[in-house]
Write a protein that holds these residues in place. Structure first.
Motif, PDB file in Angstrom:
ATOM      1  N   TYR B 169       4.390   4.859   0.162  1.00 35.81           N
ATOM      2  CA  TYR B 169       4.659   3.406   0.224  1.00 35.81           C
ATOM      3  C   TYR B 169       5.073   2.966  -1.179  1.00 35.81           C
ATOM      4  CZ  TYR B 169      -0.020   3.110  -1.746  1.00 35.81           C
ATOM      5  OH  TYR B 169      -1.122   3.276  -2.550  1.00 35.81           O
ATOM      6  N   GLY B 170       5.457   1.713  -1.308  1.00 37.12           N
ATOM      7  CA  GLY B 170       5.820   1.178  -2.617  1.00 37.12           C
ATOM      8  C   GLY B 170       6.931   1.980  -3.271  1.00 37.12           C
TER       9      GLY B 170
ATOM     10  N   THR D 165       2.374  -5.951  -6.809  1.00 33.84           N
ATOM     11  CA  THR D 165       2.277  -6.087  -5.350  1.00 33.84           C
ATOM     12  C   THR D 165       3.642  -6.414  -4.767  1.00 33.84           C
ATOM     13  OG1 THR D 165       1.835  -8.468  -5.240  1.00 33.84           O
ATOM     14  CG2 THR D 165      -0.060  -7.015  -5.603  1.00 33.84           C
ATOM     15  N   SER D 166       3.730  -6.240  -3.468  1.00 35.56           N
ATOM     16  CA  SER D 166       5.004  -6.493  -2.786  1.00 35.56           C
ATOM     17  C   SER D 166       5.166  -7.968  -2.412  1.00 35.56           C
ATOM     18  CB  SER D 166       5.116  -5.612  -1.547  1.00 35.56           C
ATOM     19  OG  SER D 166       3.960  -5.710  -0.767  1.00 35.56           O
ATOM     20  N   TYR D 169      10.085 -12.111  -2.462  1.00 34.31           N
ATOM     21  CA  TYR D 169      11.205 -11.932  -1.529  1.00 34.31           C
ATOM     22  C   TYR D 169      12.477 -11.788  -2.360  1.00 34.31           C
ATOM     23  CZ  TYR D 169      11.917 -16.885  -2.484  1.00 34.31           C
ATOM     24  OH  TYR D 169      12.117 -18.077  -3.125  1.00 34.31           O
ATOM     25  N   SER D 172      12.770  -9.581  -5.576  1.00 33.65           N
ATOM     26  CA  SER D 172      11.512  -8.880  -5.893  1.00 33.65           C
ATOM     27  C   SER D 172      11.611  -7.455  -5.376  1.00 33.65           C
ATOM     28  CB  SER D 172      10.305  -9.592  -5.272  1.00 33.65           C
ATOM     29  OG  SER D 172       9.986  -9.058  -4.010  1.00 33.65           O
ATOM     30  N   PHE D 173      12.512  -7.232  -4.412  1.00 33.09           N
ATOM     31  CA  PHE D 173      12.748  -5.905  -3.851  1.00 33.09           C
ATOM     32  C   PHE D 173      11.437  -5.190  -3.532  1.00 33.09           C
ATOM     33  CE2 PHE D 173      16.847  -6.547  -6.223  1.00 33.09           C
ATOM     34  CZ  PHE D 173      17.577  -6.808  -5.079  1.00 33.09           C
ATOM     35  N   HIS D 174      10.592  -5.915  -2.786  1.00 31.35           N
ATOM     36  CA  HIS D 174       9.343  -5.342  -2.259  1.00 31.35           C
ATOM     37  C   HIS D 174       8.410  -4.824  -3.351  1.00 31.35           C
ATOM     38  CE1 HIS D 174      11.492  -5.690   1.482  1.00 31.35           C
ATOM     39  NE2 HIS D 174      12.463  -4.952   0.979  1.00 31.35           N
ATOM     40  N   GLY D 175       8.414  -5.495  -4.491  1.00 32.90           N
ATOM     41  CA  GLY D 175       7.484  -5.129  -5.554  1.00 32.90           C
ATOM     42  C   GLY D 175       8.143  -4.446  -6.736  1.00 32.90           C
ATOM     43  N   ASP D 196       1.177  -2.080  -4.672  1.00 29.45           N
ATOM     44  CA  ASP D 196       0.131  -2.303  -3.657  1.00 29.45           C
ATOM     45  C   ASP D 196      -0.975  -1.247  -3.685  1.00 29.45           C
ATOM     46  OD1 ASP D 196       1.389  -4.598  -2.661  1.00 29.45           O
ATOM     47  OD2 ASP D 196       2.515  -3.501  -1.144  1.00 29.45           O
TER      48      ASP D 196
END
Ligand SMILES: Nc1ncnc2c1ncn2[C@@H]1O[C@H](COP(=O)(O)O)[C@@H](O)[C@H]1O
Ligand SMILES: Nc1ncnc2c1ncn2[C@@H]1O[C@H](COP(=O)(O)O)[C@@H](O)[C@H]1O
Ligand SMILES: Nc1ncnc2c1ncn2[C@@H]1O[C@H](COP(=O)(O)O)[C@@H](O)[C@H]1O
Ligand SMILES: Nc1ncnc2c1ncn2[C@@H]1O[C@H](COP(=O)(O)O)[C@@H](O)[C@H]1O
Ligand SMILES: [Mg+2]
Ligand SMILES: [Mg+2]
Ligand SMILES: [Mg+2]
Ligand SMILES: [Mg+2]
Ligand SMILES: [Mg+2]
Ligand SMILES: [Mg+2]
Ligand SMILES: [Mg+2]
Ligand SMILES: [Mg+2]
Lengths: 214, 214, 214, 214, 214, 214, 214, 214
Positions: B169-170, D165-166, D169, D172-175, D196
């Motif tokens: 993940y991540g 953390t993710s 939006y 942020s490209f999911h974190g 995360d």
């Protein structure tokens, strides 16, 4: 124990650990080369500049430097086991192809070279199809869109090792386009090594060819 | 001509073109499967859902569906040629490993499975080292940081095929971290296939193992 | 107030703000170094060229320049608190490792160096396992696929700080492959600093080691 | 041998290997949990759904499920060693922070929680500065631009573990934005774990805190 | 028609089209500069080398070259309208900050400079808080993790223009880390320009400040 | 002190901290909304689902929910200060544009909306040019290639805030193409906020417009 | 057969395979050029340095070198078929535009050049609209945000070939921003070639224009 | 004026602006479709769901919905001008190919479809070579490694429009691999549209084919 393994490796390839010249100082390379040479009959180093060779030559006059592949070594090129073919898409891919080919030869294989047969002129490859198909393993070296790997993969039965090169500009992103293309090959039986990693392709091909030659 | 080539392929693997189920409608898969079956004794399809299998079963009761690897096929698993080992880092990598292993078996190889021996507990791999080292070719399946490929590559003499998985993940970025790690392996004799591409790794391993078995 | 904090920092590390030489002109570095030196007994600057050192030497003859780590400083290296080990995968990682090690020493720690023990020859690390395990904190410095961090992380109980390096080419993307691998380490107890950031790793390790030494 | 190491780990943290629930089937998790429980007094699993808990509860009524952190375990939360502080930038970061905090507690630490003190309202952090500064180690959990890690890092003397953390939006490209920011922290003494990855931060903090507590 | 628009632009800023020196040959720049000067009292060019200035100086002795911002111009710096503050995180960010500040001044604004007040030593910014808060618009220039933009944004009521710089290394990816951080600022009232684009920030700030000054 | 700052913010915008609904549970949003409402006359929340609104409505019947912008608030929309124009390229950009426009209105501004005037049919924008040019500040909302921001920027004298949207597919990469285009605008006086960040653009525009309105 | 195809190509364009100079040694280029010249009346090579030209000139005095486009050739520029227009956004795009234009001319087309009409000053394009609209095919060359391709695409009926250039800095990422923008053009009838690939655009335009000229 | 341009477009293609259904609500699409239909004999919308069609059908019974291409239209498919060929690599590429083909037909062209002739079985393409070569313009639709575009480009004299598709997984990155490959095509005369953009390719091909048909 672990040391046994290392010994086996040398037994088989005829080489101890291969020196990777990039990112080392000239001093470091010269020292490691000489240190390895003191304990081993054969030594091999990749990504070597002419300057390093000039310094080694004085100490080991029988060392050989191949300026195209930038490999420095102290071994007879015998290349006794046939079965490996190295194919390139263009002229610019030749240095990487030679790194692969010479690695194979130094590890005891005979290499067939088929260069500059990229897909923009497919007839060039088709004319050599018989030669290509009579291989145990094929190394395909291509930059730009790397399409040659898929085309060769679809025409042969043997394992294909694809080497993306950094030849290209703009959206080739230093070989990324070719790398991604090769990883997504719709032909099965294709595996990929790092961008410009002729040495790694050569090792892999040599291991495969030696299985066939047993 | 070209058709000959295709025929040769079938001769050797015992399979015509393998159907890639992903991205096709259920109708398309069923139709292609039945059409291929009409002309070939053995048919194989990857990335198949249980729904497609349910529809095929009525028409071809002897078809087999393996829900772990999601492969559907109509062939005896014989696996007569030993020499391929499939290794995984974790439990989550098993579906991809099974896609590879079953592909190898359907193409006539015997497969040794060594699962859940990732580098965070290195003793698990070391305990199986003898088994690992007695292979013609090894498929290493790992997600997250993909380090197992380099570790195995450093312990064996045979070719290693690395399969990055999307486990993680991540900053694993759906398998990108493992893919890049495997491409940059400091161990020589490692080549890489696409993320989660167990099928491709299986084809490559089978081609290599058949060279050894000649 | 805030100024107190800064004072505390100096109290503990024995250093005021550390000068980051990269991206500054030579003039700026010389001026800041001399200005800090006028008010502090000890000054430290990283990413310093030999040219800057030549200019400082005339003004501060007791300043020391370490050309491997490229650190310039005016302090006794005493390194009284044991507990930090710095490990590298290859020879090319040594400059970054030395930036980390010297930072630790300048901040009052004793450093054990274990270099060139990457995963392609795992026995090298295993032979040093006892030394590695007797640490309060370990800094692992590795480029290419960065697998060493996970392997070390799985073998020890103490915190591990992973430093990806830009050693590699092609799909290493200047250290990105190693960075992602380390962030996705399947071993727990591993945290990561920026690519080539030996200084940051050294600071972190020193803070941790000083907790242990209280 | 290697098995000894594993045993030591359990000795210290009180836990055998921690189960990572993500990417495993419910069946697999339940089976592994029960199998580990049969041999160990304490078992811990992260990334667990309420469905898995429902199935475990019937078999192990004393198992505890924390729905915020999604951790399932069979151990007393004692948290006897003080010294760890967990800080978050926003409310959305709390699930990751709780994964970190509960991991620390299950490994024997007492945790101070300071949540929702992000840099857009800096006074919130300043009001808690004394509490923050009296820590052995601080975990900073932040999404979006992740600036809190640098700000905290500049205000304290102890090691800081940053968890991107993710949350966010767009760019942020999911974190990724927070991850890169934290890796580039201008404050020294900051190391980073995966996006995360509250569990990894908790392990690292616990290892550090136990050094201090010796 | 459209030509009127252009004329208005010159009316307001006092400048015709500003020459962007990067990517043009020296010959092209000199020619365009002289051609514009022939028709306009004031001319401005950014990203100019000392070599170009040397060639212009002979022809236009009253032209001014600012070597820090690399701006060449033929205008009085009057800077009559107060209200713009330029803040930097570090010393390395000053060239970009000066490009912004001088652009503002040439367009008729007075600029307050507050440099080297990055978040790793927050007290430096707090000490200048009153000065910062008395602005119509603030330009924040920062590299590495770019956290200063969010911190300033949270402390003021006026619009903030964030300029990421390419200061940093490794995972700063030439300014990408700072850019993403600034785009994800948790403080509202922050907008971002391109990496190292001091000129663009200056134009935007000037347009905003002139609204306030009406 | 810091608390004063927060108070000032509320004074000016008429709002305390704005709740960001995304990534929070419904329970959290309802609780925070009611808690803020208890202490403030006006409350505003963005990225709110109809479900949350349904739950708030029972408790605060005078709360208003705008389903296009997904903003929930308890305030009169008065919009007394003219000067802000919101422009979109297409129909799909309207939700983001409305988030921006309603934010401006809730903060006391009057908004002129000019939608669906993208560059593929330039005459649509040209027909509204007079309206566009009579603005203090313009928000340009566009997805796909985001070219409208540059075109508008070249036609006006006032500051332009560009909002990239995630409208598009394939190589739009969820708004990245528009974001990069806007950051590289060849028109000066353009600054950019995060992808789909209508709220941020609205805050920035409101701060700018209030400068003009003083 | 395949050889016929190649012959046809030469028939039509008047050129055999065009030499791509980048990534080849000077020796290789000279050799290939002379070898091709020995068999063909006309030869063309792109990405050629002045050094290579100097060496060719001695052997082929009638060879022509265009230093702006860096094309070397031995052919009359006749350009008899009208219909191709090449448009650039800025001055910096001219070398790429000239590579396109000269390629078109060498392949028998007449080229209309309209340079420096980017969208920041839209009136420049509008003034040339009639000229632009009287084309069979238009090549649009632009860097930075590449918006010109969409604007032109919306104003004409004929096919548009967009060439992103690497002009720009920071978030232009060496032409990536322009490339993505052009791929996402909201105007229909636009297709894209590689960054800086004037040659490819010229070939495509020539093929299209020859269809019209039949 | 500009409106004339729009009118010309309709004259030529027989269609007003084409509705892009993705990202619009069903209500919006229905309303725009009916509004356009009220003023134009022919209307066309892409990326339309069956649900929208169900709602349109009641109001416009003669509207046609093609579920493979997801195009909704109100026009006779006449396709009078021959010359366009659409080629796909696999079965999964057919929906995108049909979007392209139907767009061409609706704009007055006759389309030759040659599907499932990817490079892994090159003989399939070779068998259709004569058909392929008798085209004015060819659209090549391929996912995975996108190699078919280069192979076709090398075999024909006419312009080739390459459409990368999102077919694939892992390192195909949703079509990015095919996109990059196509942009780097070593065959000249190839231009590229966005991933999955069959509509755009169709428009471009139609414009080109109409030039030939004059
Ligand atoms: N899981 C898989 N991953 C990658 N390629 C596959 C897979 N399964 C089948 N293939 C290949 O996909 C091709 C068939 O593609 P298609 O014509 O789209 O069904 C065959 O050449 C197979 O070698
Ligand atoms: N090699 C390095 N890498 C990262 N940060 C550093 C390095 N050397 C010094 N620093 C930090 O850089 C900061 C000083 O930055 P500056 O004001 O630009 O000189 C100090 O806070 C140091 O902690
Ligand atoms: N500037 C250029 N950009 C892209 N492709 C080119 C360029 N110049 C020549 N080519 C192509 O490069 C191929 C020759 O490549 P090579 O065999 O490496 O010299 C020919 O097919 C040309 O069409
Ligand atoms: N499938 C498609 N892909 C890309 N552009 C399209 C597509 N369908 C329609 N368009 C274009 O989208 C524009 C209409 O966008 P909109 O105003 O958002 O409906 C028209 O200019 C069309 O040329
Ligand atoms: Mg060639
Ligand atoms: Mg496991
Ligand atoms: Mg070594
Ligand atoms: Mg909050
Ligand atoms: Mg400083
Ligand atoms: Mg529209
Ligand atoms: Mg210009
Ligand atoms: Mg097929």
């Amino acid at each position: 124990g672990f040391a046994v393994l290392d010994h086996q490796r040398e037994m088989r390839t005829g080489f101890p650990e291969v020196i990777f010249g990039q990112g080392k100082t000239d001093d470091q390379i010269v020292e490691i080369f000489l240190r390895l040479k003191a304990k081993n009959p054969n030594v091999m180093a990749s990504r070597i500049s002419a300057e390093v060779y000039a310094r080694i030559k004085d100490r080991l006059p029988f060392a050989v430097y191949d300026s195209m592949s930038r490999i420095l070594y102290t071994k007879e090129k015998d290349g006794s086991i046939p079965g490996i073919t190295v194919v390139t898409a263009g002229t610019g891919d030749i240095p990487v192809a030679e790194e692969a080919a010479l690695t194979c030869e130094l590890m005891g294989n005979k290499v067939q070279r088929i260069y500059d047969v990229g897909v923009s002129g497919l007839h060039r490859l088709i004319h050599r199809l018989d030669d290509v198909q009579q291989s145990n393993v094929i190394i395909v070296v291509a930059g730009m869109e790397g399409a040659l790997a898929s085309v060769v993969g679809g025409l042969v039965q043997c394992p294909v090792i694809a080497v993306p090169t950094s030849i290209g500009y703009g959206a080739s992103f230093h070989g990324l386009a070719a790398l991604l293309a090769m990883l997504n090959s719709c032909a099965s039986g294709v595996a990929v090594v790092n961008i410009d990693n002729g040495f790694g392709a050569g090792c892999m091909a040599s291991r495969i060819n030696q299985l066939a030659g047993r």
